[in-house]
Design a protein around this motif. Structure first.
Motif, PDB file in Angstrom:
ATOM      1  N   THR A   1      82.931  37.122 -16.637  1.00 50.64           N
ATOM      2  CA  THR A   1      82.520  37.866 -15.579  1.00 50.64           C
ATOM      3  C   THR A   1      83.044  38.158 -14.379  1.00 50.64           C
ATOM      4  O   THR A   1      83.737  37.186 -13.722  1.00 50.64           O
ATOM      5  CB  THR A   1      80.953  37.812 -15.238  1.00 50.64           C
TER       6      THR A   1
ATOM      7  N   ARG B   1      73.325  40.850 -21.814  1.00 49.15           N
ATOM      8  CA  ARG B   1      74.300  40.313 -22.815  1.00 49.15           C
ATOM      9  C   ARG B   1      74.262  41.477 -24.387  1.00 49.15           C
ATOM     10  O   ARG B   1      75.258  41.370 -24.685  1.00 49.15           O
ATOM     11  CB  ARG B   1      73.653  39.023 -23.329  1.00 49.15           C
TER      12      ARG B   1
ATOM     13  N   GLU C   1      69.000  38.709 -21.505  1.00 50.89           N
ATOM     14  CA  GLU C   1      69.217  39.292 -22.848  1.00 50.89           C
ATOM     15  C   GLU C   1      69.710  40.762 -22.778  1.00 50.89           C
ATOM     16  O   GLU C   1      70.489  41.017 -23.841  1.00 50.89           O
ATOM     17  CB  GLU C   1      68.071  38.721 -23.438  1.00 50.89           C
TER      18      GLU C   1
ATOM     19  N   SER D   1      77.713  43.198 -25.473  1.00 50.61           N
ATOM     20  CA  SER D   1      78.206  42.999 -26.726  1.00 50.61           C
ATOM     21  C   SER D   1      78.078  44.530 -27.669  1.00 50.61           C
ATOM     22  O   SER D   1      78.917  44.712 -28.381  1.00 50.61           O
ATOM     23  CB  SER D   1      77.413  41.763 -27.605  1.00 50.61           C
TER      24      SER D   1
ATOM     25  N   GLU E   1      80.165  31.867 -21.135  1.00 48.42           N
ATOM     26  CA  GLU E   1      80.423  32.690 -22.553  1.00 48.42           C
ATOM     27  C   GLU E   1      80.974  34.329 -22.245  1.00 48.42           C
ATOM     28  O   GLU E   1      81.790  34.744 -22.908  1.00 48.42           O
ATOM     29  CB  GLU E   1      79.138  32.658 -23.099  1.00 48.42           C
ATOM     30  N   THR E   2      79.993  34.912 -21.481  1.00 48.98           N
ATOM     31  CA  THR E   2      80.371  36.268 -21.010  1.00 48.98           C
ATOM     32  C   THR E   2      81.527  36.061 -19.804  1.00 48.98           C
ATOM     33  O   THR E   2      80.953  35.568 -18.614  1.00 48.98           O
ATOM     34  CB  THR E   2      79.216  36.918 -20.524  1.00 48.98           C
TER      35      THR E   2
ATOM     36  N   LEU F   1      75.226  33.649 -17.570  1.00 52.53           N
ATOM     37  CA  LEU F   1      75.971  34.329 -18.500  1.00 52.53           C
ATOM     38  C   LEU F   1      77.511  33.697 -18.579  1.00 52.53           C
ATOM     39  O   LEU F   1      77.975  33.801 -19.778  1.00 52.53           O
ATOM     40  CB  LEU F   1      76.553  35.968 -17.783  1.00 52.53           C
TER      41      LEU F   1
END
Lengths: 224, 224
Positions: free
Chosen positions: A59, A213, A210, A217, A56-57, A53
């Motif tokens: 956390t 994610r 996935e 989002s 980009e994410t 993750l």
């Protein structure tokens, strides 16, 4: 009397959790509550999930344990911000409650975080009863625990939005029917996806990551 | 406030447990409280233990679960008398308390029983706090759960008189250091024996069964 007191404790927690959920929404942080038995592999799953993750994410993780900082130490290797709650100072509590999560969450700069994962205390019973202001719950079951656990501990599985069947690499050595375990999970909660993974061998992780994610989002960039 | 109420609940349980312990002593019944995480193999261990104890040691079993009678059904195959407590009618309680054990125990003819084994609810936290009038406690840890569990959940290990390290047949497929697990158990509780077994493969059971037999006869035929 004991039941009435439990009700009052749960009600107070629910009010706290609702307030906290609004706070997380304002801060645009998606909160995942991860729960399981002791030793199901939550921490290992999280380490491998964060590897995929981040960055980009963005956390952060709150780790609940009665004693030790072992899990927090393992998670810090991923580069995520990590805070540990040890409940032994609160009488060895067997679950995280909303007010504890709030205390920890306020230590993070939530404006620079997309996803807050709370690794709850290893316990298939009590954590299920305590809302911590999360957006979703994931329950982790390992294939060494027996197929019947969703039927024996139904509340945790009923209130989850997804489930992970971990340690799939051990299936060859066990008398464990993975299809039956999935069937039992979906008997208690027909809606949820069940991801079969091996965190240690890094197998089957993509669909799970996935899904997570997509959830994140979905909250942070709501459809017009 | 919550902590004071918890104290009162625990105190009430302790009084009840002391009374119950005297009752079991009068009836000359040795009571073993077996505790562990969900899925550590308590029931399988009990099935194989009963095969070795019965009929010389007349044994009855009380099985605690939130839901289902799966474990009771498996145990009945051994010929032991078995009673099931389902705590879902008590709000899904995460532990057995002394008054529940007493209700069940009174269903047995205790005059014809030497050993009463209580298989507690799968939970490494809460059952440790509730005395049920037992003479001894055994905690079961499976090798799939991680070596650090005694340090993370110390109360249960600290209050036990023996420990079982189960599923030893899986050691070959795991990154689990059994010596470290034993060391961690004895760090929390230096006195207790740790029995390494595989209940499914019926390996290593004899020392454990001998220990239990010794405990039972020590109570029932006290040395002059």
């Amino acid at each position: 009397m004991e039941i009435n007191i439990q009700k009052r404790v749960l009600e107070a927690n629910e009010n706290e959790a609702e307030r906290l959920r609004k706070y997380f929404a304002e801060k645009k942080v998606f909160v995942l509550n991860m729960m399981s038995s002791p030793g199901s592999g939550k921490t290992e799953t999280l380490v491998k999930t964060l590897d995929r993750l981040m960055p980009e994410t963005r956390t952060a993780v709150i780790v609940g344990d009665i004693c030790t900082t072992n899990d927090a130490d393992r998670l810090k290797s991923t580069g995520a911000e990590v805070t540990q709650i040890n409940t032994d100072q609160f009488g060895g509590d067997c679950h995280l409650a909303a007010h504890l999560v709030e205390q920890c969450a306020r230590e993070f700069d939530l404006d620079s975080i997309d996803l807050l994962i709370v690794e709850n205390i290893g316990n298939l019973v009590c954590p299920a009863e305590f809302d911590i202001g999360e957006d979703a719950r994931t329950v982790v079951l390992s294939v060494t625990e027996g197929e019947d656990k969703p039927l024996k501990y139904p509340l945790m599985f009923r209130l989850a939005q997804s489930a992970i069947l971990n340690k799939a690499d051990l299936l060859a050595y066990l008398d464990f029917d993975a299809d039956l375990a999935v069937k039992n999970i979906n008997e208690v909660n027909p809606e949820i996806p069940v991801f079969r993974i091996s965190a240690t061998k890094e197998e089957g992780l993509d669909p799970w990551v996935e899904w997570l994610r997509g959830e994140v989002s979905g909250k942070l960039e709501p459809k017009a």
